[in-house]
Write a protein that holds these residues in place. Structure first.
Motif, mmCIF file in Angstrom:
data_model
loop_
_atom_site.group_PDB
_atom_site.id
_atom_site.type_symbol
_atom_site.label_atom_id
_atom_site.label_comp_id
_atom_site.label_asym_id
_atom_site.label_seq_id
_atom_site.Cartn_x
_atom_site.Cartn_y
_atom_site.Cartn_z
ATOM 1 N N ILE A 1 -4.523 -2.304 -8.680
ATOM 2 C CA ILE A 1 -3.549 -2.448 -7.587
ATOM 3 C C ILE A 1 -2.792 -1.142 -7.413
ATOM 4 C CG2 ILE A 1 -1.459 -3.674 -6.843
ATOM 5 C CD1 ILE A 1 -2.571 -6.099 -8.491
ATOM 6 N N ARG A 2 -2.410 -0.528 -8.523
ATOM 7 C CA ARG A 2 -1.681 0.742 -8.472
ATOM 8 C C ARG A 2 -2.530 1.822 -7.801
ATOM 9 N NH1 ARG A 2 1.765 3.661 -13.217
ATOM 10 N NH2 ARG A 2 1.502 5.780 -12.474
ATOM 11 N N LYS A 3 -3.813 1.858 -8.139
ATOM 12 C CA LYS A 3 -4.724 2.846 -7.541
ATOM 13 C C LYS A 3 -4.850 2.613 -6.029
ATOM 14 C CE LYS A 3 -9.446 4.547 -7.824
ATOM 15 N NZ LYS A 3 -10.773 4.338 -8.382
ATOM 16 N N ALA A 4 -5.029 1.342 -5.627
ATOM 17 C CA ALA A 4 -5.143 1.009 -4.199
ATOM 18 C C ALA A 4 -3.836 1.344 -3.474
ATOM 19 C CB ALA A 4 -5.490 -0.462 -4.026
ATOM 20 N N HIS A 5 -2.713 1.097 -4.124
ATOM 21 C CA HIS A 5 -1.395 1.417 -3.560
ATOM 22 C C HIS A 5 -1.301 2.911 -3.271
ATOM 23 C CE1 HIS A 5 2.971 2.291 -3.862
ATOM 24 N NE2 HIS A 5 3.108 1.116 -3.261
ATOM 25 N N LYS A 6 -1.745 3.728 -4.230
ATOM 26 C CA LYS A 6 -1.718 5.191 -4.055
ATOM 27 C C LYS A 6 -2.603 5.621 -2.887
ATOM 28 C CE LYS A 6 -2.879 9.527 -6.434
ATOM 29 N NZ LYS A 6 -3.210 10.194 -5.231
ATOM 30 N N GLU A 7 -3.795 5.027 -2.817
ATOM 31 C CA GLU A 7 -4.719 5.387 -1.738
ATOM 32 C C GLU A 7 -4.139 5.016 -0.376
ATOM 33 O OE1 GLU A 7 -8.375 3.440 -2.819
ATOM 34 O OE2 GLU A 7 -8.744 4.822 -4.482
ATOM 35 N N LEU A 8 -3.527 3.843 -0.275
ATOM 36 C CA LEU A 8 -2.906 3.432 0.985
ATOM 37 C C LEU A 8 -1.741 4.350 1.349
ATOM 38 C CD1 LEU A 8 -2.924 -0.440 0.483
ATOM 39 C CD2 LEU A 8 -4.294 0.859 2.139
ATOM 40 N N ASP B 1 -1.387 7.466 0.436
ATOM 41 C CA ASP B 1 -1.961 8.762 0.818
ATOM 42 C C ASP B 1 -2.527 8.737 2.239
ATOM 43 O OD1 ASP B 1 -1.293 9.737 -1.665
ATOM 44 O OD2 ASP B 1 -3.340 9.647 -2.482
ATOM 45 N N LYS B 2 -2.947 7.555 2.692
ATOM 46 C CA LYS B 2 -3.492 7.426 4.050
ATOM 47 C C LYS B 2 -2.398 7.238 5.091
ATOM 48 C CE LYS B 2 -8.072 5.877 2.834
ATOM 49 N NZ LYS B 2 -8.829 7.068 3.087
ATOM 50 N N GLY B 3 -1.139 7.220 4.638
ATOM 51 C CA GLY B 3 -0.029 7.161 5.574
ATOM 52 C C GLY B 3 0.520 5.780 5.869
ATOM 53 N N VAL B 4 0.142 4.777 5.080
ATOM 54 C CA VAL B 4 0.681 3.431 5.285
ATOM 55 C C VAL B 4 2.186 3.477 4.972
ATOM 56 C CG1 VAL B 4 0.602 1.033 4.513
ATOM 57 C CG2 VAL B 4 -1.521 2.337 4.741
ATOM 58 N N PRO B 5 3.017 2.989 5.889
ATOM 59 C CA PRO B 5 4.468 3.040 5.679
ATOM 60 C C PRO B 5 4.919 2.265 4.441
ATOM 61 C CG PRO B 5 3.949 2.449 7.949
ATOM 62 C CD PRO B 5 2.666 2.425 7.187
ATOM 63 N N ALA B 6 6.009 2.734 3.839
ATOM 64 C CA ALA B 6 6.542 2.135 2.608
ATOM 65 C C ALA B 6 6.854 0.656 2.781
ATOM 66 C CB ALA B 6 7.782 2.892 2.150
ATOM 67 N N GLU B 7 7.392 0.266 3.951
ATOM 68 C CA GLU B 7 7.730 -1.156 4.147
ATOM 69 C C GLU B 7 6.486 -2.036 4.140
ATOM 70 O OE1 GLU B 7 7.734 0.825 8.238
ATOM 71 O OE2 GLU B 7 8.758 1.229 6.362
ATOM 72 N N ASN B 8 5.339 -1.482 4.550
ATOM 73 C CA ASN B 8 4.093 -2.250 4.513
ATOM 74 C C ASN B 8 3.510 -2.315 3.105
ATOM 75 O OD1 ASN B 8 4.609 -2.169 7.215
ATOM 76 N ND2 ASN B 8 2.589 -1.438 7.814
ATOM 77 N N LEU B 9 3.827 -1.313 2.274
ATOM 78 C CA LEU B 9 3.346 -1.288 0.895
ATOM 79 C C LEU B 9 4.201 -2.165 -0.023
ATOM 80 C CD1 LEU B 9 2.525 2.496 0.477
ATOM 81 C CD2 LEU B 9 0.900 0.615 0.714
ATOM 82 N N ALA B 10 5.366 -2.564 0.458
ATOM 83 C CA ALA B 10 6.288 -3.358 -0.361
ATOM 84 C C ALA B 10 5.641 -4.654 -0.835
ATOM 85 C CB ALA B 10 7.572 -3.651 0.409
ATOM 86 N N GLY B 11 4.793 -5.239 -0.020
ATOM 87 C CA GLY B 11 4.121 -6.475 -0.415
ATOM 88 C C GLY B 11 3.187 -6.269 -1.596
#
Length: 171
Positions: free
Chosen positions: A36-43, A45-55
């Motif tokens: 999950i941590r690795k996927a979080h980093k990749e997202l 790095d691709k510019g996914v906003p922090a509020e969308n990564l909060a989930g």
């Protein structure tokens, strides 16, 4: 002059056993969270906003909280027989926050290595049937077996866990 800090503790064998069981439980759960941590980093790095990564972060925290709750129950059932009924809830809360602290440290890259020296005189006493020495030998075996499973975790990306380490807002 080492880049690896070490803290040596002189604690009772039963305490060391509880600690290694707790860390082993957390590391097992964290190995699942590493993906999950690795996927979080990749997202990220691709510019996914922090509020969308909060989930994603919330999911990782929830997964660890559930595993810690299970670990607390296991510790109390294995080692908490002598706890006074009025103190059991207090111990549950204390164990939860302690395991949260360990989880947050593992997420930051901390490694744990627990060793116990078996006193030869006590080992001989255990063979002769002395109960306290026999327990220490059991703790030694548990620590020896479980310490092999506390391997260095190769981390990538930012920390993902943010578990509460106390019930106080200012702590």
């Amino acid at each position: 002059a080492s880049s690896e800090y070490q803290i040596l503790l002189n604690i009772l064998p039963v305490t060391a056993t509880c600690l290694i069981i707790s860390i082993e439980k957390i590391v097992k759960i964290y190995k699942d969270i590493l993906d999950i941590r690795k996927a979080h980093k990749e997202l990220k790095d691709k510019g996914v906003p922090a509020e969308n990564l909060a989930g994603v972060e919330d999911y990782a925290n929830k997964r660890m909280e559930e595993g810690i709750a299970e670990g607390v129950r296991e510790l109390l059932s294995s080692f908490g027989q002598d706890i006074a009924p009025g103190r059991r809830k207090e111990m549950e809360i204390s164990l939860k926050y302690s395991m949260n602290k360990l989880s947050n440290r593992i997420d930051k890259g901390f490694n744990f290595d627990i060793k116990m020296r078996l006193d030869e005189k006590k080992a001989d006493a255990a063979e002769q049937g002395e109960p306290e020495s026999g327990k220490n030998s059991e703790y030694y075996k548990t620590i020896e077996e479980k310490s092999k499973e506390l391997e260095f975790l190769k981390l990538s990306g930012d920390n993902i866990l943010s578990l509460p380490e106390s019930d106080k807002k200012d702590a």
